[in-house]
Design an enzyme around this catalytic site. Structure first.
Site, PDB file in Angstrom:
ATOM      1  N   CYS A 187       4.040   9.356   0.291  1.00 51.61           N
ATOM      2  CA  CYS A 187       2.635   9.726   0.176  1.00 51.61           C
ATOM      3  C   CYS A 187       2.503  10.747  -0.950  1.00 51.61           C
ATOM      4  CB  CYS A 187       2.139  10.318   1.496  1.00 51.61           C
ATOM      5  SG  CYS A 187       0.448  10.924   1.382  1.00 51.61           S
TER       6      CYS A 187
ATOM      7  N   HIS B 183       5.061   4.420  12.722  1.00 60.49           N
ATOM      8  CA  HIS B 183       5.083   4.332  11.249  1.00 60.49           C
ATOM      9  C   HIS B 183       6.170   5.309  10.785  1.00 60.49           C
ATOM     10  CE1 HIS B 183       2.916   3.969   7.270  1.00 60.49           C
ATOM     11  NE2 HIS B 183       3.460   5.159   7.091  1.00 60.49           N
TER      12      HIS B 183
ATOM     13  N   ARG C  91       0.844  -1.208   0.000  1.00 63.30           N
ATOM     14  CA  ARG C  91       0.000   0.000   0.000  1.00 63.30           C
ATOM     15  C   ARG C  91       0.885   1.267   0.000  1.00 63.30           C
ATOM     16  NH1 ARG C  91      -0.447   4.527   2.851  1.00 63.30           N
ATOM     17  NH2 ARG C  91      -0.078   3.353   4.771  1.00 63.30           N
TER      18      ARG C  91
END
Ligand code: HMG
Ligand code: MG
Length: 305
Positions: free
Chosen positions: A240, A207, A15
């Site tokens: 991202c 994370h 992902r």
């Protein structure tokens, strides 16, 4: 110095690793990558995102991926869900674990999800209600906990406030995100000391993105504070699309190598992991992970180390 005896690794490569790659991989390649990750012994693998495919085309095949992967019995395969529509997509393929996401800074959250932090949390109310009815396990990501690409420094108190809002909604685990890889061990202390005053470590993950080379040092500091859930991506891919400057997650191989040296259990086979990353490299080109690169080179040199 004491460390947890055991660590849970949450593999986010399929992902986070793929969502900002210039090359969009077909479902069959993502399926092969996930199957190799399962074979490596990873028990938490985030396999896709049910977000707007026009905004993140790299995740458009998530239904096909979820349906196509081999599912190991003991393994969680969470999927990213931004709203009710995302949850309906997740339920339609039989997902049992979902991950919601918001942020500790307003500007990033607006750019990422088209909503303020408060709006995203109110979207989550209906999502968590249905998810609880369906008995799903729920993770809640909080991005930009250590710094925002638009607003700069973020106060630990803001991270605590958003954490509490998500816990009030009944999320099972919080993932504390260093979205653009700006944290140092001092930031880790400041944020986790505060969170750990009221939240047990069993509900907290780190994370880490490795943009400035501090991710492994940050994990070590978090381990010393009792954190034992870490998000990483095979080969160190990631980023991202809505966070300028964000690069790959901490590479899973780098964390596994360090944990092996510390004698901390994690259940992952480093060789099998390298086999999964090598497949990804055959599709994406060179991967940034350090231990991955060294192990591959060692194998090419005859495997003496
Ligand atoms: P929105 O508010 O509706 O606004 O979506 P929009 O303009 O972005 O989207 C509207 C269109 O999306 C409509 O379709 C909706 O039907 C559709 P149109 O009329 O244009 O044809 N839509 C959807 N389609 C499929 N599935 C859905 C869905 N929802 C709406 N679930 C939304 C808000 C959040 C969905 C959108 O802005 C979006 O998809 N953003 C992408 C967010 C994202 O994927 N970011 C990267 C992951 S988060 C991350 O990387 C951080 C993390 O790793 C932790 C860290 O490092 O910090 C987790
Ligand atoms: Mg991330």
């Amino acid at each position: 110095m004491s460390y947890p005896q055991e660590v849970t690794i949450v593999e986010v490569g399929p992902r986070d690793g793929l969502q900002s790659q210039p090359k969009v991989l077909p479902a069959e390649d993502i399926i092969e990558f996930v199957n190799r990750l399962s074979d490596a012994g990873l028990t938490n693998i985030e396999v896709g995102a049910f977000v707007n495919p026009k905004r993140v085309p790299q995740m458009a095949a998530s239904e096909a991926v979820f349906r196509g992967i081999k599912k190991a019995k003991q393994t969680r395969y969470p999927v990213l869900v931004p709203n009710l529509k995302g949850l309906e997509r997740a339920l339609s393929v039989g997902a049992k674990e979902i991950a919601l996401f918001t942020a500790a800074s307003e500007t990033f959250n607006q750019k990422n999800t088209n909503a303020s932090i408060a709006e995203s949390i109110s979207r989550f109310k209906e999502v968590t209600e249905l998810a609880h009815q369906e008995k799903l396990w729920i993770r809640g990501y909080i991005s930009t906990c250590f710094g925002c690409p638009f607003e700069g420094a973020v106060q630990p108190e803001k991270v605590l406030e958003v954490s509490n809002r998500l816990l009030d909604l009944g999320v099972d685990e919080l993932s504390i995100g260093d979205t653009i890889g700006v944290a140092t061990p001092k930031h880790i202390e400041d944020v986790f000391h505060l969170l750990l005053e009221s939240i047990p470590p069993s509900k907290l993950a780190l994370h880490a993105h490795d943009t400035r080379g501090t991710a492994l040092a940050n994990c070590l500091r978090a381990l010393q504070l009792g954190i034992h859930i870490f998000d990483t991506s095979a080969g160190g891919v990631g980023g991202c699309p809505f966070a300028p400057g964000a690069t790959g997650n901490l590479a899973t191989e780098d964390l596994v190598y360090m944990l092996d040296g510390l004698g901390i259990e994690h259940g992952v086979s480093l060789n099998a992991l390298v086999y999964a990353s090598a497949f990804l490299e055959s599709r994406l080109g060179a991967l940034p992970g350090r231990a991955y690169g060294a192990l591959k080179k060692n194998e090419a040199d005859g495997g003496h180390l």
